[in-house]
Scaffold this active site. Structure first.
Site, PDB file in Angstrom:
ATOM      1  N   TYR A 106     -27.197 -34.073  40.173  1.00 38.59           N
ATOM      2  CA  TYR A 106     -26.765 -33.101  39.169  1.00 38.59           C
ATOM      3  C   TYR A 106     -25.826 -33.778  38.174  1.00 38.59           C
ATOM      4  O   TYR A 106     -25.071 -34.695  38.529  1.00 38.59           O
ATOM      5  CB  TYR A 106     -26.001 -31.948  39.811  1.00 38.59           C
ATOM      6  N   TYR A 145     -31.666 -34.239  47.983  1.00 40.68           N
ATOM      7  CA  TYR A 145     -30.427 -35.020  47.956  1.00 40.68           C
ATOM      8  C   TYR A 145     -29.618 -34.776  49.226  1.00 40.68           C
ATOM      9  O   TYR A 145     -29.690 -33.714  49.833  1.00 40.68           O
ATOM     10  CB  TYR A 145     -29.595 -34.681  46.712  1.00 40.68           C
ATOM     11  N   ARG A 155     -30.961 -31.578  51.235  1.00 41.69           N
ATOM     12  CA  ARG A 155     -31.418 -30.290  50.734  1.00 41.69           C
ATOM     13  C   ARG A 155     -32.882 -30.383  50.280  1.00 41.69           C
ATOM     14  O   ARG A 155     -33.286 -31.350  49.633  1.00 41.69           O
ATOM     15  CB  ARG A 155     -30.554 -29.836  49.543  1.00 41.69           C
ATOM     16  N   HIS A 158     -35.341 -27.734  45.166  1.00 41.72           N
ATOM     17  CA  HIS A 158     -35.111 -26.324  44.822  1.00 41.72           C
ATOM     18  C   HIS A 158     -34.589 -26.215  43.399  1.00 41.72           C
ATOM     19  O   HIS A 158     -34.062 -27.182  42.826  1.00 41.72           O
ATOM     20  CB  HIS A 158     -34.109 -25.687  45.793  1.00 41.72           C
ATOM     21  N   HIS A 160     -32.143 -23.450  41.125  1.00 43.90           N
ATOM     22  CA  HIS A 160     -31.258 -22.292  41.148  1.00 43.90           C
ATOM     23  C   HIS A 160     -31.626 -21.345  40.008  1.00 43.90           C
ATOM     24  O   HIS A 160     -31.892 -21.787  38.881  1.00 43.90           O
ATOM     25  CB  HIS A 160     -29.800 -22.713  40.982  1.00 43.90           C
TER      26      HIS A 160
END
Length: 240
Positions: A106, A145, A155, A158, A160
């Site tokens: 991110y 990640y 994780r 995905h 959000h």
């Protein structure tokens, strides 16, 4: 004029909040330990924000168009409809997304994953649902990640989602996953949703009909608000 309806929240006894999920370690720092109480809401919180097409740019839905070149990774299309409990479309709703890049990183100062950042990918986008409740984004498939919750914790891929209703207190947040991800079994955020059918409703489906030949694969995910087929929506504690 339609009657103004204020949002309401369920009364949950202190210490019994379902967001306390020990396998998801950080929930123990965030779930409420005292009885909840309602905060007074001002007129701005109840009636705002004022959203419309002028608040969304022509390329905000295309996360691959925000840099000076093509982002790295697998280009995909994600789309679906926003529906109420009766299967009726919800038009004119602001949907915002954020996600990791194809390397699982991110653009955030606390993201310490040593994977590289992509200068051509911010990982954020938004759009309004059309008259049939349809929404659509062009983006890059996010990478998995590590996140340190437990040994070898990764994780699943995905995206959000934030859904903005008629007022700020009506904002809902959830996550969309991809079919067949091998990391589902060990992800406590995904498995914190106790109902298996509700978990499965957070997984998109591969959509060959919307796939653009020689350009991008497509995934479909309808979001249902309320009712037995509702999409799981995160609590404020889950969302952090």
């Amino acid at each position: 004029m339609a009657e103004l309806q204020l949002p309401t929240y369920p009364d949950i006894p202190a210490g019994e909040d379902p967001s306390n999920f020990p396998e998801y370690r950080s929930t123990k720092y965030r779930f409420p330990r005292r009885p909840l109480f309602h905060l007074p809401q001002g007129i701005g919180e109840v009636t705002g924000p004022l959203l419309g097409e002028d608040r969304v740019g022509p390329h905000d839905h295309d996360l691959t168009a925000h840099g000076h070149g093509e982002p790295i990774g697998e280009r995909i299309i994600v789309h679906g409809r926003l529906l109420d409990s009766g299967g009726r479309p919800i038009p004119g709703q602001l949907i915002e997304i954020w996600q990791a890049n194809s390397c699982g990183r991110y653009i955030h100062k606390v993201d310490q994953h040593p994977a590289p950042l992509d200068p051509n990918f911010t990982g954020v986008g938004r759009c309004l649902t059309d008259g049939e409740g349809r929404w659509r984004f062009v983006t890059i498939k996010p990478g998995a990640y590590p996140w340190g919750n437990h040994h070898n914790a990764w994780r699943p891929n995905h995206i959000h989602f934030s859904l903005m209703g008629r007022a700020v207190p009506q904002r809902l947040v959830t996550q969309m996953y991809f079919p067949g991800d091998p990391l589902f079994f060990q992800d406590p955020i995904f498995n914190a949703v106790a109902d298996e059918q509700a978990r499965n409703r957070m997984i998109s489906s591969f959509d060959l009909d919307e796939t653009v030949p020689d350009w991008a694969l497509a995934y479909k995910w309808d979001i249902v608000l309320r009712g037995p087929d509702a999409t799981h929506i995160e609590t404020a504690e889950e969302h952090g």
